[in-house]
Design an enzyme around this catalytic site. Sequence first.
Site, PDB file in Angstrom:
ATOM      1  N   ARG A  71      40.444  44.186  -9.114  1.00 52.61           N
ATOM      2  CA  ARG A  71      39.665  44.491 -10.121  1.00 52.61           C
ATOM      3  C   ARG A  71      40.227  45.521 -11.021  1.00 52.61           C
ATOM      4  NH1 ARG A  71      35.981  47.424  -5.460  1.00 52.61           N
ATOM      5  NH2 ARG A  71      37.163  49.582  -5.522  1.00 52.61           N
ATOM      6  N   TYR A  73       7.028  -4.828  16.245  1.00 51.80           N
ATOM      7  CA  TYR A  73       6.779  -4.583  14.526  1.00 51.80           C
ATOM      8  C   TYR A  73       7.446  -3.419  14.117  1.00 51.80           C
ATOM      9  CZ  TYR A  73       3.338  -8.169  15.339  1.00 51.80           C
ATOM     10  OH  TYR A  73       2.709  -9.445  15.691  1.00 51.80           O
ATOM     11  N   GLY A  74       7.896  -3.691  13.018  1.00 43.75           N
ATOM     12  CA  GLY A  74       8.884  -2.505  12.196  1.00 43.75           C
ATOM     13  C   GLY A  74       8.045  -1.525  11.846  1.00 43.75           C
ATOM     14  N   ARG A  76       0.851  -1.190  -0.009  1.00 41.95           N
ATOM     15  CA  ARG A  76      -0.055   0.122   0.033  1.00 41.95           C
ATOM     16  C   ARG A  76       0.780   1.390  -0.006  1.00 41.95           C
ATOM     17  NH1 ARG A  76      -3.869  -0.783   4.980  1.00 41.95           N
ATOM     18  NH2 ARG A  76      -4.503   1.416   4.121  1.00 41.95           N
ATOM     19  N   ASN A 114      -5.775  -5.796  20.408  1.00 34.36           N
ATOM     20  CA  ASN A 114      -4.277  -6.292  20.395  1.00 34.36           C
ATOM     21  C   ASN A 114      -3.500  -5.714  19.414  1.00 34.36           C
ATOM     22  OD1 ASN A 114      -1.977  -8.070  20.569  1.00 34.36           O
ATOM     23  ND2 ASN A 114      -2.933  -9.629  19.133  1.00 34.36           N
ATOM     24  N   LYS A 137       8.916  -0.586   3.378  1.00 38.86           N
ATOM     25  CA  LYS A 137       8.027   0.142   4.284  1.00 38.86           C
ATOM     26  C   LYS A 137       8.427   0.644   5.698  1.00 38.86           C
ATOM     27  CE  LYS A 137       4.443  -1.953   6.337  1.00 38.86           C
ATOM     28  NZ  LYS A 137       3.133  -2.688   6.598  1.00 38.86           N
ATOM     29  N   ASN A 196       0.777   1.626   7.293  1.00 39.51           N
ATOM     30  CA  ASN A 196       0.507   0.856   5.910  1.00 39.51           C
ATOM     31  C   ASN A 196       0.561   1.641   4.779  1.00 39.51           C
ATOM     32  OD1 ASN A 196       0.452  -2.192   7.217  1.00 39.51           O
ATOM     33  ND2 ASN A 196      -1.426  -0.958   8.347  1.00 39.51           N
ATOM     34  N   LYS A 231      27.892  25.617   4.732  1.00 37.71           N
ATOM     35  CA  LYS A 231      28.072  24.107   4.742  1.00 37.71           C
ATOM     36  C   LYS A 231      29.571  23.723   4.925  1.00 37.71           C
ATOM     37  CE  LYS A 231      29.984  21.941   1.606  1.00 37.71           C
ATOM     38  NZ  LYS A 231      31.335  21.198   1.455  1.00 37.71           N
TER      39      LYS A 231
END
Length: 451
Positions: free
Chosen positions: A427, A104-105, A18, A174, A25, A231, A338
């Site tokens: 210059r 659960y990942g 999905r 659950n 995922k 999901n 940076k």
Amino acid sequence: MTSRPLAVIVLAAGKGTRMKSDTHKVLHPLAGRPMLHHLLAAAEGLGAAKTVVVVGAGREQVEAAVVPLGVAVAQQQEQLGTGHAVQQAEQALAGFAGDVLILYGDVPLVTEATMRRMIDRLHAEEAPAVVVLGFRPSDPGAYGRVIADAEGRIARMVEFKDASAEERAETLCNSGLMAVRSEDLFDLLRRVDNANAAGEYYLPDIVMLAGADGRSSAVIETDAEEVTGVNSRAELAALELAWQQRRRKQAMDDGVTLIAPETVWFSYDTVLGRDVIVEPNVVFGPGVSVADKVVIHAFSHVEGATIGEGASVGPYARLRPGAVMKKGARVGNFVEMKKAVLGEGAKANHLTYLGDAEVGAGANIGAGTITCNYDGFFKYKTRIGAGAFIGSNSALVAPVTIGDGAIVAAGSTVTSDVEADALALVRPPQTEKPGWAAKFRNVMRARKESR
């Protein structure tokens, strides 16, 4: 928490179709960090002796993300249910004796505190066989239900597809997360069958199997947000929003002023001091540390940067990784840094790029100044001394050093070092031709009229 050894099993074998993404995922970022890494970081605080991630589709991506962290990988080749997935970790845990936490990942925000509560409950006086993490969502929908008494002792657990109307009326659901002793886990899993509506081997079935052996299991509860799963991209965006809302509140509770909280976006590791002011539409990428009394003006993007006390950033500034602003330093609108250090009290107020540079205390960097740090193959460093003055529209071609107190005249392209307190003027001399512009216009008008 008990002193028994702990192992963590993280299930991450699902295809995540999905999400409609080439990225696995569980590796999609939440607050600037992959979901799976959120979970592993929380579990790390438990001091687990072993962590195993169960992979399936896209295993190469997940392995590349976790193996450098010292995490073991087990493969689930066929997607035959959560019970079958946990079984795949048995070999990786061969010889392990202790407690096992099953996570659960794609449920990334479970806290270390909740994990500890699960383990503590496993070792409560009645010694439940399994501890289940439950929750009460606003819409229980298709979640599996947990039927338990007031003390949390589980009478039965049932998947929604297999539940009766009475069982579906229960609001305690659950989450799928469990704690169980290693000496019980795999023996129970070997007895799980797939005689159910989905034809899968359900992990929650171990609760009922333990019950058949005369051993009770227990449920503890947490809030629904903590066990929200992802999901789809829409669900990921909703979880991101919920996380950001909590983080904004935390920042303000800690003494940060957010002018328009809903427009400020934090990363998982953003550190802000006291009396910091953050104006609207500021984005913090990973790796930012901000000291006290800093002002971050509107529409600035800060990532991988360290900002000292009393500094001022923006508006419309960009600080990239390696940017360091010392106490009282200032960067203004459309300034980019940076891998550069801006010394105490130094300032670059407009339209400037400082890359691979060191700027001394009190130096002034004029508008349009660029440190030319890249020749197409290698990066080189520019050093600007304390109290130096760099005139507007100057190009400093690295490697080059501008001495303390030196002045670089506006419009200069500097390719050689400048001594301390010297003037660098690079210059051509200005020439002037009196009347030339008027003659030019007359000639061009005549030419235009003749056409």
